[in-house]
Design an enzyme around this catalytic site. Structure first.
Site, PDB file in Angstrom:
ATOM      1  N   ASP A   1      -0.272   4.021  -7.897  1.00 26.67           N
ATOM      2  CA  ASP A   1      -0.925   4.984  -6.946  1.00 26.67           C
ATOM      3  C   ASP A   1      -0.696   6.237  -7.291  1.00 26.67           C
ATOM      4  OD1 ASP A   1      -0.822   2.282  -5.969  1.00 26.67           O
ATOM      5  OD2 ASP A   1       0.645   2.665  -4.352  1.00 26.67           O
TER       6      ASP A   1
ATOM      7  N   ALA B   1      -2.494   0.585   4.789  1.00 28.89           N
ATOM      8  CA  ALA B   1      -3.774  -0.490   4.746  1.00 28.89           C
ATOM      9  C   ALA B   1      -3.943  -0.740   3.221  1.00 28.89           C
ATOM     10  CB  ALA B   1      -5.079   0.331   5.076  1.00 28.89           C
TER      11      ALA B   1
ATOM     12  N   LEU C   1      -4.113   1.136   0.895  1.00 27.04           N
ATOM     13  CA  LEU C   1      -5.090   2.219   0.057  1.00 27.04           C
ATOM     14  C   LEU C   1      -4.293   3.397  -0.263  1.00 27.04           C
ATOM     15  CD1 LEU C   1      -8.046   1.805   2.627  1.00 27.04           C
ATOM     16  CD2 LEU C   1      -7.625   0.825   0.590  1.00 27.04           C
TER      17      LEU C   1
ATOM     18  N   HIS D   1      -0.024  -5.413  -9.775  1.00 25.52           N
ATOM     19  CA  HIS D   1       1.148  -5.898 -10.066  1.00 25.52           C
ATOM     20  C   HIS D   1       1.447  -6.007 -11.473  1.00 25.52           C
ATOM     21  CE1 HIS D   1       2.604  -6.670  -5.951  1.00 25.52           C
ATOM     22  NE2 HIS D   1       1.474  -7.159  -5.660  1.00 25.52           N
TER      23      HIS D   1
ATOM     24  N   SER E   1       0.781   6.578   1.352  1.00 22.18           N
ATOM     25  CA  SER E   1       1.797   7.357   0.887  1.00 22.18           C
ATOM     26  C   SER E   1       1.726   8.050  -0.426  1.00 22.18           C
ATOM     27  CB  SER E   1       2.935   6.215   0.939  1.00 22.18           C
ATOM     28  OG  SER E   1       2.757   5.010   0.080  1.00 22.18           O
TER      29      SER E   1
ATOM     30  N   TYR F   1       7.762  -7.151  -2.204  1.00 24.03           N
ATOM     31  CA  TYR F   1       7.548  -6.469  -3.400  1.00 24.03           C
ATOM     32  C   TYR F   1       8.737  -6.466  -4.401  1.00 24.03           C
ATOM     33  CZ  TYR F   1       5.498  -2.636  -6.098  1.00 24.03           C
ATOM     34  OH  TYR F   1       4.844  -1.925  -7.000  1.00 24.03           O
TER      35      TYR F   1
HETATM   36  C1  GLA Z   1       1.859  -1.057  -4.701  1.00 26.38           C
HETATM   37  C2  GLA Z   1       2.434  -0.270  -5.606  1.00 26.38           C
HETATM   38  C3  GLA Z   1       1.788  -0.073  -6.909  1.00 26.38           C
HETATM   39  C4  GLA Z   1       1.400  -1.117  -7.496  1.00 26.38           C
HETATM   40  C5  GLA Z   1       0.781  -2.185  -6.673  1.00 26.38           C
HETATM   41  C6  GLA Z   1       0.395  -3.638  -7.063  1.00 26.38           C
HETATM   42  O1  GLA Z   1       0.434  -0.313  -4.198  1.00 26.38           O
HETATM   43  O2  GLA Z   1       2.858   1.054  -4.990  1.00 26.38           O
HETATM   44  O3  GLA Z   1       2.800   0.366  -7.807  1.00 26.38           O
HETATM   45  O4  GLA Z   1       2.497  -2.155  -8.019  1.00 26.38           O
HETATM   46  O5  GLA Z   1       1.446  -2.310  -5.292  1.00 26.38           O
HETATM   47  O6  GLA Z   1      -0.639  -3.420  -8.120  1.00 26.38           O
END
Ligand code: GLA
Length: 377
Positions: free
Chosen positions: A169, A120, A122, A28, A125, A221
């Site tokens: 990600d 999960a 991980l 985050h 997406s 989120y």
């Molecule tokens: C998800 C979001 C990322 C990031 C994480 C938390 O995976 O896709 O952009 O904010 O949560 O670190």
């Protein structure tokens, strides 16, 4: 630029791969202009793609065999997305985004198959969006840069799938390299590949997929993002990245915003500290306490953990892990634990027993080594 000539095999066809990730630390922080430290998994998404004529779009997923999509490039530009299955918004969003940015897609057949568990925490997406993005790049728009691919994949998730993620990600899936952690400053885009050879020092990184609900779309989120933005605004800075010390947080009257901001500030400091320890060759066991502190911060200050995640962390630590924490967005998902290789089986067994005792579903666990980022197969 529509050449469509594949580098190997039949022209205009090919197979591409993009991995999921675990984030070692830096959770985050990405949408706060901060730092992250992920590694790519050996699990991900394969996209088999072929050029089609007449603007046709044919989309199949091995994980959704009963929901095939047959449409056209033109139809995607005129709405009607709500009738398409939710999973298809990611690949079709990528396609649409190429078009919107002026890269013409003459028509394409996309066949998807995942080895990374879906939902999960991980990054299944991002693996999906990035595999499709590099396939479309190589087939139709070879000059598009890695930075733009990351932006296209992220836009597909934000705009077409409606999930307001940061850039962690997609960056991990595209930029990670085998044997390394990716240190990324999300403000400047600066990256550094930090060697992470746990095997050489008798360590393993265990992942426990707790099988518990992980749905970033649910609004929590987005609420965390809003809270961080509100805290930054009240502190008079563009992003929480700009606050150097948690001491400055007394200026926030709202205790919830203070806790959210404290997580982000201390988490950025943990990323910097761990990156520095690893780049200067410290024994990776020494990063364990900061990993565990990161979990406590996500649980208590950011409030994105969940009982199965806390149980996996606490049990792994009690069984001898050097450090453990949830990874990814939270609200369920996966936990990582840094363990001595010869303790790995004992830690796995202890966590499984603890889950059984609590009546939780058995976690799915595996060991990871830092793997290659997205590429053509
Ligand atoms: C998800 C979001 C990322 C990031 C994480 C938390 O995976 O896709 O952009 O904010 O949560 O670190």
């Amino acid at each position: 630029m529509a050449s469509g000539a594949g580098r190997r095999g039949t022209p205009g066809t090919g197979r591409w791969w993009a991995p999921g990730r675990v984030n070692l630390i830096g959770e985050h922080t990405d949408y706060n202009d901060g730092y992250v430290l992920p590694l790519a998994l050996p699990l991900g998404m394969t996209c088999t793609a072929a050029v089609l004529p007449d603007g046709k779009v044919r989309l199949r997923s091995r994980q959704a065999p009963h929901r095939p999509v047959d449409t056209t490039v033109a139809a995607l530009g005129t709405g009607g997305w709500s009738e398409l299955p939710a999973w298809s918004h990611y690949p079709l969003g990528v396609l649409r985004e190429f078009e919107r940015r002026g890269h013409e897609i003459p028509g394409v057949d996309l066949d998807l198959d995942a080895t990374v568990p879906i939902g999960a925490g991980l990054s299944s997406s991002a693996a999906l969006s990035c595999a499709v993005a590099i396939a479309l790049r190589d087939l139709f728009a070879p000059t598009v840069s890695a930075a733009e691919i990351i932006d296209i994949a992220r836009t597909a998730e934000n705009v077409y799938a409606g999930v307001p993620t940061g850039v962690l990600d997609q960056s991990a899936s595209i930029l990670c390299t085998a044997g390394h952690l990716l240190f990324l400053d999300t403000r400047t885009g600066a990256t550094e590949q930090i060697p992470f050879d746990l095997d050489a020092v008798g360590l393993s990184l265990l992942v426990f997929d707790t099988g518990s609900l992980h749905r970033l779309v649910d609004g929590e989120y987005a609420r965390r993002r809003d809270e961080c933005a509100a805290a930054a605004a009240q502190l008079g800075v563009p992003f929480l990245r700009d606050i150097a010390s948690a001491d400055e947080l007394d200026r926030l009257a709202d205790p919830v915003l203070r806790r959210r901001a404290r997580h982000v500030i201390t988490e950025n400091a943990r990323v910097l500290r761990i990156a520095e320890q690893l780049r200067t060759g410290a024994d990776p066991r020494r990063i364990g306490p900061a990993l565990t502190a990161g979990h406590a911060s996500l649980r208590d200050d950011f409030e994105v953990s969940a009982p199965p995640l806390d149980l996996a962390v606490d049990t792994a630590l009690a069984a001898g892990a050097h450090g453990a924490r949830m990874t990814g967005g939270g609200f369920g998902g996966s936990v990582i634990a840094l363990v001595d290789r010869d303790r790995a089986d004992a830690v796995r067994t202890t966590v499984r027993e603890a889950f059984a005792n609590k009546g939780f579903d058995a976690p799915h666990d595996f060991t990871v080594t830092p793997s290659a980022g997205a590429h053509r197969l």
